[in-house]
Design an enzyme around this catalytic site. Structure first.
Site, short mmCIF file in Angstrom:
data_model
loop_
_atom_site.label_atom_id
_atom_site.label_comp_id
_atom_site.label_asym_id
_atom_site.label_seq_id
_atom_site.Cartn_x
_atom_site.Cartn_y
_atom_site.Cartn_z
CE LYS A 143 -3.88 -2.42 2.26
NZ LYS A 143 -4.81 -2.79 3.41
CD GLN B 299 -3.73 -4.36 6.41
OE1 GLN B 299 -3.66 -3.58 6.03
NE2 GLN B 299 -4.04 -5.70 5.93
CG ASP C 247 -9.49 -0.03 5.06
OD1 ASP C 247 -9.43 -0.43 3.71
OD2 ASP C 247 -8.88 -0.27 5.98
N1 GUN Z 1 -7.02 -6.84 6.02
C1 GUN Z 1 -7.27 -7.57 4.97
N2 GUN Z 1 -7.78 -6.85 4.14
C2 GUN Z 1 -7.89 -5.53 4.71
C3 GUN Z 1 -8.36 -4.29 4.25
O1 GUN Z 1 -8.73 -4.07 3.02
N3 GUN Z 1 -8.19 -3.23 5.01
C4 GUN Z 1 -7.49 -3.35 6.30
N4 GUN Z 1 -7.44 -2.22 6.98
N5 GUN Z 1 -7.15 -4.75 6.78
C5 GUN Z 1 -7.20 -5.66 5.84
#
Ligand code: GUN
Length: 293
Positions: A52, A96, A119
């Site tokens: 990311k 996350q 998100d």
């Molecule tokens: N863990 C697995 N997928 C995601 C996501 O799209 N966002 C976040 N913050 N954590 C994750």
């Protein structure tokens, strides 16, 4: 069979975002800034968050990685979230998941300012999404919609079976596929661990979206000829022949299901890159919305 190439489509989206960033810069304005909070040392999470941050550089965004130790308390994490909410130089941020067990995920997600919740996990955004109001749409479902739309996959009037009811993928996906608009207007069945005779549903499905996290769960005998298959799974399976000691497997037996499919996503290179592209897109939207305030 057509491969739904998430790598290519996500690169197209990133190129479009990079053009927007250049425009922002040429106006002498601040570029979008995404922050990611990672608690602990989970290997897969480290990889995702790293991707990311790298993607931010690629499109010209500013990024901040906040790495906190496993021992971080819920109060400490909530304090960090408060700081990010109040920092006017941060347009959007993510925490996350999964979080260490001693931290209550719900309390953390509701602490994020909805206007920075790129998100789309805050109940305010989730509710607004379900009501077809302006919101942030969670990046993975949003990426799947883009992948379908940009490959001209017809969804209107089709029967979509979503397997898995997670808050991040399956549940929002089931809502979005039934909504009005592009890559919607589908008749949706949301299947989960208590679904009886799952094959009866999947064999009739025009589109199957599998988000279970069970390697090679969907097999050839469960699908009909011409099916569209979206594989959200990404599991590490021990494999001594690989340099890292594991192979990446999706939720679909790709080799055999692809023989019957009209469209199918590969793993890796399907849904994964799309998730990152849509997170960037949400950050760009967050930046634009903040300017309007
Ligand atoms: N863990 C697995 N997928 C995601 C996501 O799209 N966002 C976040 N913050 N954590 C994750």
């Amino acid at each position: 069979m057509t491969l739904l190439d998430g790598k290519k489509v996500s690169n197209d989206i990133k190129d479009e975002i990079a053009v927007d960033v250049e425009r922002i810069k040429s106006r002498g304005e601040r570029v979008p800034h995404l922050a990611a909070v990672l608690v602990g040392e989970d290997g897969a999470s480290l990889t995702y968050v790293g991707s990311k941050v790298k993607a931010c550089e690629r499109v010209g965004f500013d990024s901040t990685l906040v790495k906190l130790p496993d021992t971080t308390t819920e109060e400490e994490l909530l304090e960090k979230i408060k700081e990010l909410n109040e920092n006017s130089l941060i347009d959007g941020f993510i925490v996350q998941l999964p979080l260490p067990k001693h931290i209550n995920e719900d309390r953390v997600l509701v602490a994020v300012d909805p206007s920075k919740d790129v998100d789309g996990f805050h109940p305010e955004n989730f509710g607004r999404m379900a009501l077809e109001m302006e919101s942030f749409i969670p990046a993975t479902p949003s990426g799947i919609l883009q992948l379908l739309e940009r490959n001209n996959v017809e969804t209107k009037g089709k029967h979509t079976v979503v397997i898995g009811r997670s808050h991040i993928v399956g549940r929002p996906m089931s809502i979005l596929m039934s909504q009005k608009g592009e890559a919607g207007n589908s008749t949706v069945t949301l299947a989960h661990s208590h679904t009886k005779n799952l094959s009866d549903f999947t064999k009739k499905a025009d589109i199957i979206i599998v988000a279970l996290g069970v390697p090679e769960f969907l097999t050839q005998d469960m699908v009909k000829e011409g099916v569209v298959v979206i594989d959200v799974g990404i599991s590490r399976v021990a494999d001594a022949s690989k340099p890292r000691g594991y192979a990446i497997k999706g939720d679909v037996d790709f080799e055999n299901v692809s023989k019957k499919a009209s469209f199918i996503t590969p793993v890796p290179g399907g849904v994964g890159p799309m998730t990152i592209a849509m997170l960037l897109k949400n950050t760009l939207i967050a930046r634009e919305r903040r300017k309007l305030k």
